[in-house]
Design an enzyme around this catalytic site. Structure first.
Site, PDB file in Angstrom:
ATOM      1  N   SER A  46     -23.252 -26.017  17.659  1.00  0.00           N
ATOM      2  CA  SER A  46     -23.980 -25.052  18.482  1.00  0.00           C
ATOM      3  C   SER A  46     -24.933 -25.693  19.478  1.00  0.00           C
ATOM      4  CB  SER A  46     -24.736 -24.060  17.599  1.00  0.00           C
ATOM      5  OG  SER A  46     -25.560 -24.726  16.673  1.00  0.00           O
TER       6      SER A  46
ATOM      7  N   HIS B  91     -19.100 -20.374  17.877  1.00  0.00           N
ATOM      8  CA  HIS B  91     -19.020 -20.684  19.316  1.00  0.00           C
ATOM      9  C   HIS B  91     -17.601 -20.979  19.785  1.00  0.00           C
ATOM     10  CE1 HIS B  91     -23.383 -20.789  19.711  1.00  0.00           C
ATOM     11  NE2 HIS B  91     -23.370 -21.327  18.511  1.00  0.00           N
TER      12      HIS B  91
ATOM     13  N   LYS C 201     -21.942 -13.453  19.931  1.00  0.00           N
ATOM     14  CA  LYS C 201     -21.812 -14.484  20.966  1.00  0.00           C
ATOM     15  C   LYS C 201     -20.713 -14.079  21.939  1.00  0.00           C
ATOM     16  CE  LYS C 201     -24.539 -17.408  18.269  1.00  0.00           C
ATOM     17  NZ  LYS C 201     -24.689 -18.061  16.984  1.00  0.00           N
TER      18      LYS C 201
HETATM   19  C1  LIG Z   1     -25.548 -18.099  15.933  1.00  0.00           C
HETATM   20  C2  LIG Z   1     -24.927 -18.831  14.799  1.00  0.00           C
HETATM   21  C3  LIG Z   1     -24.971 -18.318  13.502  1.00  0.00           C
HETATM   22  C4  LIG Z   1     -25.778 -17.109  13.154  1.00  0.00           C
HETATM   23  O1  LIG Z   1     -25.175 -15.941  13.607  1.00  0.00           O
HETATM   24  P1  LIG Z   1     -26.094 -14.652  13.831  1.00  0.00           P
HETATM   25  O2  LIG Z   1     -25.129 -13.532  13.888  1.00  0.00           O
HETATM   26  O3  LIG Z   1     -26.826 -14.885  15.107  1.00  0.00           O
HETATM   27  O4  LIG Z   1     -27.013 -14.575  12.651  1.00  0.00           O
HETATM   28  C5  LIG Z   1     -24.292 -18.989  12.510  1.00  0.00           C
HETATM   29  N1  LIG Z   1     -23.627 -20.127  12.774  1.00  0.00           N
HETATM   30  C6  LIG Z   1     -23.587 -20.678  14.015  1.00  0.00           C
HETATM   31  C7  LIG Z   1     -22.835 -21.949  14.243  1.00  0.00           C
HETATM   32  C8  LIG Z   1     -24.248 -20.045  15.052  1.00  0.00           C
HETATM   33  O5  LIG Z   1     -24.243 -20.582  16.271  1.00  0.00           O
END
Ligand SMILES: *Cc1c(COP(=O)(O)O)cnc(C)c1O
Length: 387
Positions: free
Chosen positions: A181, A209, A241
């Site tokens: 990330s 991602h 995302k």
């Molecule tokens: C954003 C993210 C999460 C958390 O997801 P949310 O729905 O925002 O709680 C978990 N793992 C990764 C790799 C992320 O980038």
């Protein structure tokens, strides 16, 4: 007498300030897009994880408002009580179809999906093996699972294999981000699969991602590597995302999902997502699958940015994803550069420890399919001026 809580709090805040790690929030007004209004100032943003530009898609918005008008906002209860709406059910079927697995289970957030899944799968006779740069939610999940927690250096498969070899745990779970990330690089999933199979371990991939972005059909890092459910039994994805919505899911076989419904505490003991969010996500999932141009546009923007940055002699992390890291090392330098860009109406986030390792403070630049080539050029010329 001094209050131990107050002195702890004041000391912690003071330390943060001294280390230039004090965090503050900016207030955003209006629409989520590539141009946003931040602290009252319109700017061009390279901060969002809305990679496909779906957070404000008119069809997605309409799906949400129509559903809310019909059924209200709150789901009213947890999934196992009376909160499991038809919209959740349909979305789970569509997510399973998308990632080509028998079942998918919705969670309220990705953080909770990771926590609930890993805690349910492991106990104190087990071991969990994680890449050092895994997302905080995966680290927290491993640490709180009760299993022996082992971290291997980023991408270091030889080190992982040594750890696996020396482990006499009952069950071994390897956990990795699909796309990291903060660095934007892709995990060596083929090698991780080999390591898992050689040591009778399971592999879990968090593709927050990768999904929507990587692979011809947007099926993420597993599509890119052509991996099956046998090779990666646990796939986790987020919906906040690339899908521009909110929530998360875990996909796998029927037994895994039934087991999580029984055992994952972050699934059981929390209110189900608003059904309108699930309806909005169904629409954004459909668009994400159909609109190949969004992935193509991202690819073009990334190429353009990397070429331009190379011409300017900037040192970028090695990444072919919409997450592009410009490492400065020093937290102060990263903050200063972000501030100077902001003075020029460009919003880029400076990422500092402890989110990234010490001395690797950076600008984290992210692209969206809604960016134009001129936006990339504007960012490049601004970087040239301020550096
Ligand atoms: C954003 C993210 C999460 C958390 O997801 P949310 O729905 O925002 O709680 C978990 N793992 C990764 C790799 C992320 O980038």
């Amino acid at each position: 007498m001094s209050d131990p809580f107050f002195s702890h709090i004041q000391h912690a805040l003071q330390q943060r300030r001294l280390q230039h790690l004090y965090r503050t929030r900016r207030i955003v007004d209006g629409v989520q897009s590539t141009r946003i209004v931040v602290d009252g100032k319109p700017c061009l943003s390279f901060c969002s994880n809305d990679y496909l530009g779906l957070a404000n898609h008119p069809d997605v918005v309409r799906a949400l408002t129509d559903s809310a008008a019909r059924e209200g906002v709150g789901s009213g209860a947890a999934h196992l009580i009376s909160g499991h709406n038809r919209a959740h059910h349909e979305l789970e079927l569509e997510l399973a179809d998308f990632v080509q697995r028998p079942r998918a289970l919705l969670f309220s957030t990705g953080y909770m999906a990771n926590l609930g899944t890993i805690q349910a799968l492991l106990d104190n006779k087990d071991a969990v093996f994680e890449d050092r740069l895994n997302h905080a939610s995966l680290i927290d999940a491993g640490l709180s699972s009760g299993a022996r927690f082992r971290r291997y250096p980023h991408h270091d498969i030889a080190n992982l294999k040594k750890l696996l070899l020396s482990s006499n745990a009952d069950k071994k779970l390897i956990v990795t981000d699909g796309v990291f990330s903060m660095d934007g690089d892709i995990a060596p999933l083929d090698k991780l699969v080999d390591a898992a199979q050689a040591h009778n371990a399971w592999l879990m991939v968090d593709d927050a991602h990768g999904l929507g972005v990587l692979g011809e059909q947007g099926r993420g890092s597993l599509e890119q590597y052509q991996l099956t459910m046998q090779q990666v039994p646990v796939l986790m994805g987020t919906l906040g995302k690339a899908f521009g919505s909110f929530g998360a899911f875990v996909a796998g076989n029927d037994d895994l999902i039934e087991f999580l419904i029984q055992e994952a505490r972050t699934y059981i003991y929390t209110t189900a997502l608003p059904p309108a969010i699930a309806e909005a996500t169904r629409t954004s999932l459909r668009i994400a699958r159909q609109d190949n141009w969004r992935r193509q546009q991202l690819h073009n923007l990334i190429q353009r940015f990397r070429q331009g940055a190379q011409q300017l002699g900037l040192s970028l992390l090695d990444s072919r994803t919409p997450i592009q890291g410009l490492v400065l090392g020093d937290s102060d330098a990263a903050i200063n550069l972000a501030n100077r860009l902001f003075d020029n109406d460009i919003l880029v986030s400076a990422i500092r420890p402890p989110t990234v390792p010490v001395n690797s403070a950076r600008l984290r630049i992210t692209f969206s399919a809604l960016h134009q080539e001129q936006d990339v050029d504007q960012l490049l010329s601004c970087l040239e001026t301020v550096l």
